[in-house]
Design a protein around this motif. Structure first.
Motif, PDB file in Angstrom:
ATOM      1  N   GLY A 227      50.458  -8.528 -31.743  1.00  0.00           N
ATOM      2  CA  GLY A 227      51.414  -8.601 -30.639  1.00  0.00           C
ATOM      3  C   GLY A 227      50.953  -9.542 -29.547  1.00  0.00           C
ATOM      4  O   GLY A 227      51.753 -10.283 -28.960  1.00  0.00           O
TER       5      GLY A 227
ATOM      6  N   ASP B 135      50.768  -7.973 -20.424  1.00  0.00           N
ATOM      7  CA  ASP B 135      50.810  -7.816 -21.875  1.00  0.00           C
ATOM      8  C   ASP B 135      50.332  -9.063 -22.616  1.00  0.00           C
ATOM      9  O   ASP B 135      50.543  -9.188 -23.823  1.00  0.00           O
ATOM     10  CB  ASP B 135      52.220  -7.446 -22.337  1.00  0.00           C
TER      11      ASP B 135
ATOM     12  N   GLU C 250      51.678 -13.099 -30.541  1.00  0.00           N
ATOM     13  CA  GLU C 250      53.103 -13.417 -30.413  1.00  0.00           C
ATOM     14  C   GLU C 250      53.456 -13.749 -28.967  1.00  0.00           C
ATOM     15  O   GLU C 250      54.174 -14.716 -28.682  1.00  0.00           O
ATOM     16  CB  GLU C 250      53.959 -12.246 -30.891  1.00  0.00           C
ATOM     17  N   ARG C 251      52.928 -12.952 -28.041  1.00  0.00           N
ATOM     18  CA  ARG C 251      53.255 -13.177 -26.632  1.00  0.00           C
ATOM     19  C   ARG C 251      52.593 -14.440 -26.091  1.00  0.00           C
ATOM     20  O   ARG C 251      53.201 -15.194 -25.320  1.00  0.00           O
ATOM     21  CB  ARG C 251      52.867 -11.942 -25.816  1.00  0.00           C
TER      22      ARG C 251
ATOM     23  N   GLY D  24      45.692  -4.547 -31.123  1.00  0.00           N
ATOM     24  CA  GLY D  24      47.002  -5.131 -30.847  1.00  0.00           C
ATOM     25  C   GLY D  24      47.027  -6.641 -30.893  1.00  0.00           C
ATOM     26  O   GLY D  24      47.872  -7.270 -30.252  1.00  0.00           O
TER      27      GLY D  24
END
Length: 204
Positions: A32, A141, A35-36, A29
């Motif tokens: 993602g 996350d 991006e976070r 992942g």
């Protein structure tokens, strides 16, 4: 957002280096996650918070050996006195670095920690931040790690997401670990940032 977490005054981006987030050895992942983390950095910059990029100096022959492609930080570093890079040689970003002095000089009491690997450098850095009296947010996350492979006759493989969750849960009594990255807010610390010994100034 949980009431435990006030606007944070500093963001610690732990070891977001090419070896861990690109290629075949990237954490699951990774796209993602990047991006976070990038969104957290943008929010910290906009809010005037201190942004600290921790960069691990691995042993000779390791994926993050200094000045090899895998050692390079993956995300762009902003210019200005509120964004710095601190190199380290141990899991704990405070160990033998100027991080503690940097945060104290800025008056940054509340921190967000993100990056890789969850159960190693991320957790070790968060634990020391807590021990020093900082409020810590570890967005669930915005940190990641690798799967733990199976150990025949001992245990099955452990998925990376489970490892990350357990790593966060281990400090959940003292830190906020269930907030999403998109819900984190930032504010400027009250003090003036001064560069400690061993700190590399950020470059555009």
């Amino acid at each position: 957002m949980n009431d435990f977490a006030p606007p944070s005054q500093a963001l610690l981006v732990v070891d977001v280096q090419k070896a861990g987030v690109t290629g075949e050895r990237a954490v699951p992942g990774a796209a993602g996650l990047l991006e976070r983390v990038a969104a957290l950095i943008a929010g910290a910059r906009a809010g005037g918070a201190l942004v600290v990029h921790l960069q691990n100096d691995g042993a000779p022959g390791s994926d993050d050996e200094p000045h090899t492609p895998g050692w390079e930080l993956h995300l762009p570093i902003g210019a200005g006195p509120a964004e710095v890079v601190i190199r380290k040689t141990r899991d704990d970003g405070f160990a033998d670095t100027g991080l503690g002095d940097l945060l104290a000089g800025a008056g940054a009491e509340s921190l967000v920690v993100c990056g890789v690997m969850s159960e190693m450098c991320v957790q070790a850095t968060a634990r020391t931040a807590l021990a020093l009296g900082h409020q810590v947010v570890l967005p669930y996350d915005a940190h990641a790690t690798q799967d733990i492979p199976a150990a025949p006759g001992i245990s099955a493989a452990v998925p990376a997401a489970v490892v990350s969750r357990v790593a966060a849960w281990a400090i959940s009594g003292d830190a906020e670990v269930t907030v999403r990255a998109e819900d984190v807010t930032f504010a400027a610390p009250p003090g003036t940032r001064r560069a400690p010994a061993g700190e590399r100034p950020a470059s555009p």
